[in-house]
Design a protein around this motif. Structure first.
Motif, PDB file in Angstrom:
ATOM      1  N   MET A 166      -1.210  -2.700  -3.401  1.00  0.00           N
ATOM      2  CA  MET A 166      -2.092  -1.549  -3.417  1.00  0.00           C
ATOM      3  C   MET A 166      -1.711  -0.607  -2.047  1.00  0.00           C
ATOM      4  SD  MET A 166      -5.905  -2.795  -4.484  1.00  0.00           S
ATOM      5  CE  MET A 166      -6.647  -1.877  -3.460  1.00  0.00           C
ATOM      6  N   THR A 167      -1.433  -0.929  -0.956  1.00  0.00           N
ATOM      7  CA  THR A 167      -0.968  -0.148   0.082  1.00  0.00           C
ATOM      8  C   THR A 167       0.533   0.458  -0.113  1.00  0.00           C
ATOM      9  OG1 THR A 167      -1.976  -2.174   1.659  1.00  0.00           O
ATOM     10  CG2 THR A 167      -0.730  -0.383   2.437  1.00  0.00           C
ATOM     11  N   LEU A 168       1.269  -0.314  -0.722  1.00  0.00           N
ATOM     12  CA  LEU A 168       2.541  -0.012  -1.059  1.00  0.00           C
ATOM     13  C   LEU A 168       2.531   1.393  -2.064  1.00  0.00           C
ATOM     14  CD1 LEU A 168       5.685  -0.097  -0.672  1.00  0.00           C
ATOM     15  CD2 LEU A 168       5.753  -1.888  -2.309  1.00  0.00           C
ATOM     16  N   GLU A 169       1.543   1.163  -3.096  1.00  0.00           N
ATOM     17  CA  GLU A 169       1.583   2.463  -4.066  1.00  0.00           C
ATOM     18  C   GLU A 169       0.935   3.428  -3.395  1.00  0.00           C
ATOM     19  OE1 GLU A 169      -0.664   1.529  -7.436  1.00  0.00           O
ATOM     20  OE2 GLU A 169      -0.672   3.527  -8.058  1.00  0.00           O
ATOM     21  N   GLU A 191       7.196   0.370 -11.301  1.00  0.00           N
ATOM     22  CA  GLU A 191       5.850  -0.128 -11.835  1.00  0.00           C
ATOM     23  C   GLU A 191       4.979   1.029 -12.235  1.00  0.00           C
ATOM     24  OE1 GLU A 191       5.138  -4.250 -10.416  1.00  0.00           O
ATOM     25  OE2 GLU A 191       2.951  -3.561 -10.325  1.00  0.00           O
ATOM     26  N   THR A 192       4.660   1.905 -11.351  1.00  0.00           N
ATOM     27  CA  THR A 192       3.590   2.911 -11.267  1.00  0.00           C
ATOM     28  C   THR A 192       4.159   4.148 -11.952  1.00  0.00           C
ATOM     29  OG1 THR A 192       4.389   3.622  -9.092  1.00  0.00           O
ATOM     30  CG2 THR A 192       2.700   1.920  -9.027  1.00  0.00           C
ATOM     31  N   GLY A 193       5.278   4.229 -12.275  1.00  0.00           N
ATOM     32  CA  GLY A 193       5.715   5.336 -12.814  1.00  0.00           C
ATOM     33  C   GLY A 193       6.264   6.272 -11.771  1.00  0.00           C
ATOM     34  N   LEU A 194       6.109   6.138 -10.299  1.00  0.00           N
ATOM     35  CA  LEU A 194       6.030   7.186  -9.304  1.00  0.00           C
ATOM     36  C   LEU A 194       7.675   7.533  -9.407  1.00  0.00           C
ATOM     37  CD1 LEU A 194       3.825   5.879  -6.629  1.00  0.00           C
ATOM     38  CD2 LEU A 194       3.740   8.121  -7.929  1.00  0.00           C
ATOM     39  N   GLU A 244      -4.199 -11.330  -0.492  1.00  0.00           N
ATOM     40  CA  GLU A 244      -3.268 -10.503   0.507  1.00  0.00           C
ATOM     41  C   GLU A 244      -2.176  -9.751  -0.219  1.00  0.00           C
ATOM     42  OE1 GLU A 244      -0.386 -12.199   3.935  1.00  0.00           O
ATOM     43  OE2 GLU A 244      -2.190 -13.277   3.760  1.00  0.00           O
ATOM     44  N   GLN A 245      -1.652 -10.380  -1.542  1.00  0.00           N
ATOM     45  CA  GLN A 245      -0.472  -9.881  -2.377  1.00  0.00           C
ATOM     46  C   GLN A 245      -1.029  -8.609  -2.847  1.00  0.00           C
ATOM     47  OE1 GLN A 245       2.218 -11.162  -1.265  1.00  0.00           O
ATOM     48  NE2 GLN A 245       2.821 -10.245  -3.181  1.00  0.00           N
TER      49      GLN A 245
END
Ligand code: C2E
Ligand code: MG
Ligand code: MG
Ligand code: MG
Length: 285
Positions: free
Chosen positions: A25-28, A83-86, A19-20
């Motif tokens: 993944m959805t948030l990204e 975390e993703t660099g976005l 779930e986490q």
């Protein structure tokens, strides 16, 4: 991770972990879409002297108008952006917005006197201090001459400095040379090194909200504010209190000599048109 649990033990990829993972993944994905579809906006919070007769400027705070979840604050998505660099793209957009706002104020003849000289503060991630390409990009924007650099305040917190203190200092000096103002954010929240206030070129030291909240039941903290204010006269910085939520706190800070403040008691962050109205009322009342 699993190894640390030792031999012969199995770690299940259980439902809550799944779930986490799905959630992140959805948030990204949603963040990527948000950048493309320009779902970000800036809310501005007034920064004024403690008598509230003079607004020195506004802190621009990032908001995400999420299509389903509504208005989100940084605590709900900034970690993922980092975390993703976005975060790089988001901050690029943000800097553009703020530069546009400042140049609009500068160039439009009917800008009211209060923000003819208003400053805008932005929060930047550590990348601007530790990565050359990020720093150079920022320098290029400041040098572009569409704004007066001294009207821009760049806020960094200790976590932006601590991992690479020398490199960060060199970057801060470069930025300072361009004429922008620098602020140390969230002072008093964690390690709060003394070095930062006398060896680093900060114009503003911003006292963290948690520290300000403690003033009402801790007189020692109030003495610290007085001392920090006096040191400011020597070292050339001004003290800004964050998170002023009531009259009592405001009065204490005034007595301690704190220079400026922001907080819900003075003004909540809001879109710029609203952020400015109470100010006008006060000035022309
Ligand atoms: P910060 O820079 O310390 O910003 C002040 C935070 O305190 C803001 O939260 C503001 O809404 C909140 N605040 C102001 N006055 C009061 C008050 O009287 N009471 C309470 N309880 N809160 C008050 P926000 O907007 O949720 O931002 C949280 C943090 O996220 C900021 O802390 C800053 O570190 C970060 N942040 C915000 N915008 C950006 C951005 O554009 N880029 C980066 N890298 N970080 C950002
Ligand atoms: Mg800040
Ligand atoms: Mg802060
Ligand atoms: Mg912060």
């Amino acid at each position: 991770q699993a190894k640390n649990l030792g031999r012969g033990r199995y770690v299940f990829f259980d439902d809550s972990m799944r779930e986490q993972l799905l959630k992140s993944m959805t948030l990204e994905q949603e963040l990527r879409a948000a950048i493309k579809q320009q779902q970000f906006e800036l809310h501005y919070q007034q920064i004024s002297n403690l008598e509230r007769t003079n607004t020195i400027g506004f802190e621009a705070l990032l908001r995400w108008q999420h299509p389903e979840k509504g208005l989100l604050t940084p605590s709900e998505f900034l970690f993922m952006a980092e975390e993703t660099g976005l975060i790089v793209e988001i901050e690029r957009w943000l800097i553009g917005e703020v530069v546009e706002q400042l140049s609009l104020w500068q160039s439009s003849p009917d800008t009211s006197a209060e923000y003819q000289n208003a400053l805008i503060a932005i929060n930047l991630s550590s990348r601007y201090l530790t990565q050359h390409n990020q720093l150079n990009e920022l320098i290029a924007v400041i040098k572009d001459q569409s704004i007066e650099p001294h009207r821009l305040i760049l806020e960094f917190d200790e976590s932006a400095i601590l991992p690479r203190p020398d490199l960060a200092l060199a970057s801060l000096r470069k930025l300072k040379k361009l004429g922008v103002k620098l602020a140390l954010d969230d002072y008093g929240a964690s390690q709060s090194s003394f070095n930062f206030i006398h060896q680093y070129p900060f114009e503003f030291i911003k006292l963290d909200r948690s520290f300000i909240r403690s003033l009402n039941n801790n007189d020692k903290h109030l003495s610290l504010v007085t001392a920090l204010h006096q040191l400011g006269n020597k070292f050339g910085y001004r003290l800004v209190a964050e998170g002023i939520e009531n009259q009592e706190t405001l009065a204490k800070l005034q007595a301690a000599g704190c220079d400026f403040g922001q907080g819900y008691f003075i003004a909540k962050p809001s879109k710029l048109a609203q952020a400015i109205l109470p100010l006008k009322d006060k000035t022309y009342a």
